[in-house]
Scaffold this motif. Sequence first.
Motif, short mmCIF file in Angstrom:
data_model
loop_
_atom_site.label_atom_id
_atom_site.label_comp_id
_atom_site.label_asym_id
_atom_site.label_seq_id
_atom_site.Cartn_x
_atom_site.Cartn_y
_atom_site.Cartn_z
N VAL A 52 -6.51 10.90 -39.17
CA VAL A 52 -5.16 10.34 -39.36
C VAL A 52 -5.32 8.88 -39.75
O VAL A 52 -6.26 8.21 -39.29
CB VAL A 52 -4.32 10.40 -38.08
CG1 VAL A 52 -2.84 10.16 -38.38
CG2 VAL A 52 -4.50 11.68 -37.31
N VAL A 53 -4.41 8.36 -40.56
CA VAL A 53 -4.46 6.97 -40.98
C VAL A 53 -3.16 6.28 -40.60
O VAL A 53 -2.06 6.78 -40.89
CB VAL A 53 -4.66 6.84 -42.51
CG1 VAL A 53 -4.79 5.37 -42.91
CG2 VAL A 53 -5.89 7.63 -42.96
N ILE A 54 -3.28 5.14 -39.92
CA ILE A 54 -2.13 4.29 -39.62
C ILE A 54 -2.21 3.07 -40.53
O ILE A 54 -3.24 2.38 -40.56
CB ILE A 54 -2.15 3.83 -38.15
CG1 ILE A 54 -1.99 5.04 -37.21
CG2 ILE A 54 -1.04 2.82 -37.87
CD1 ILE A 54 -2.17 4.70 -35.73
N VAL A 55 -1.14 2.80 -41.28
CA VAL A 55 -1.11 1.67 -42.20
C VAL A 55 -0.07 0.66 -41.70
O VAL A 55 1.11 1.00 -41.57
CB VAL A 55 -0.78 2.11 -43.63
CG1 VAL A 55 -0.74 0.89 -44.56
CG2 VAL A 55 -1.80 3.11 -44.14
N VAL A 56 -0.54 -0.54 -41.43
CA VAL A 56 0.32 -1.60 -40.87
C VAL A 56 0.51 -2.68 -41.92
O VAL A 56 -0.47 -3.27 -42.40
CB VAL A 56 -0.34 -2.20 -39.60
CG1 VAL A 56 0.58 -3.24 -38.96
CG2 VAL A 56 -0.69 -1.10 -38.61
N ALA A 57 1.76 -2.93 -42.31
CA ALA A 57 2.00 -3.91 -43.38
C ALA A 57 3.38 -4.53 -43.26
O ALA A 57 4.37 -3.86 -42.96
CB ALA A 57 1.86 -3.24 -44.75
N GLY A 58 3.41 -5.84 -43.50
CA GLY A 58 4.68 -6.56 -43.58
C GLY A 58 5.00 -6.91 -45.02
O GLY A 58 4.67 -6.16 -45.93
N VAL A 112 -2.15 3.72 -49.95
CA VAL A 112 -3.07 4.54 -49.16
C VAL A 112 -2.65 6.01 -49.23
O VAL A 112 -3.49 6.91 -49.36
CB VAL A 112 -3.12 4.06 -47.70
CG1 VAL A 112 -3.92 5.03 -46.82
CG2 VAL A 112 -3.74 2.67 -47.62
N GLY A 113 -1.35 6.27 -49.17
CA GLY A 113 -0.86 7.64 -49.23
C GLY A 113 -1.25 8.35 -50.51
O GLY A 113 -1.39 9.59 -50.53
N LYS A 162 -5.04 13.00 -45.79
CA LYS A 162 -4.73 13.08 -44.36
C LYS A 162 -3.33 12.51 -44.09
O LYS A 162 -2.78 11.77 -44.92
CB LYS A 162 -5.77 12.28 -43.56
CG LYS A 162 -7.21 12.59 -43.92
CD LYS A 162 -7.57 14.04 -43.65
CE LYS A 162 -8.95 14.39 -44.22
NZ LYS A 162 -10.03 13.52 -43.81
N PRO A 163 -2.74 12.82 -42.93
CA PRO A 163 -1.44 12.25 -42.60
C PRO A 163 -1.52 10.71 -42.54
O PRO A 163 -2.48 10.16 -41.99
CB PRO A 163 -1.12 12.81 -41.21
CG PRO A 163 -1.99 14.01 -41.07
CD PRO A 163 -3.22 13.73 -41.87
#
Length: 245
Positions: free
Chosen positions: A171-177, A186-187, A192-193
């Motif tokens: 799983v990938v968590i993408v953190v961005a402001g 990334v998607g 992967k989700p």
Amino acid sequence: MEIKDILNLYKEGKLDLGLAVQKLSGKGIEELGFAALDTDRLKRTGIPEVIYAEGKTVDQVVKIAERLHQKGIDILATKATEEMYELVRSVIPHASYNKLAKTITYKHKDEPLNEGYIAIVAAGTSDMPVAEEAAETARFLNNRVETVYDVGVAGIHRLFNKLKIIQDARVVIVVAGMEGALASVVGGLVSKPVIGVPTSVGYGASFNGISALLTMLNSCASGISVVNIDNGFGAACQASLINRL
């Protein structure tokens, strides 16, 4: 007494209906006056009761942590101050504090890690506090974590330098402001989700994260879900549930 024991006593006629209902309704609730702790949440959902420290007094956080510890429940407090940590440590000496993530953690014992790992990708250094909250939460929930920081779209070649780490994650968590575009990028590169976490980082027109939130919600990349602004904790919980499937 477990729920099944209460039900068995009722079936055997050793417990009347009123008392059985009373015992069942109070099961898994630890009353502190100012808080009612859900001590059965781990069994029910796979994620234990977690302390959201912001808005609570130092004394309240300490008392909740102490009671959870006494019940054998692992401790995770988010949005916690250093003052809270110092007083929690007075009752739970081996508790740890991540200053950047603002998390207090304590585990009674090491447990086997989930098979896959979660990649946490942050667009900029300013997004790291939220990314670190996600990382601490994911580790607390027995996941391996790989972090990839400062790979935002302003220098997209930095992302490609770390792409294999991201693509091999469960799983990938993408953190961005700012504009929050990294989640879409990334998607479009992984199978992967992807969980997007918009942050409140950015100049005035970013509206404290609303701009990034809307960008992620409007992503044309497939397989992206989005949590609330600055909610690294929520993203890690979702990622952990996926990783253990």
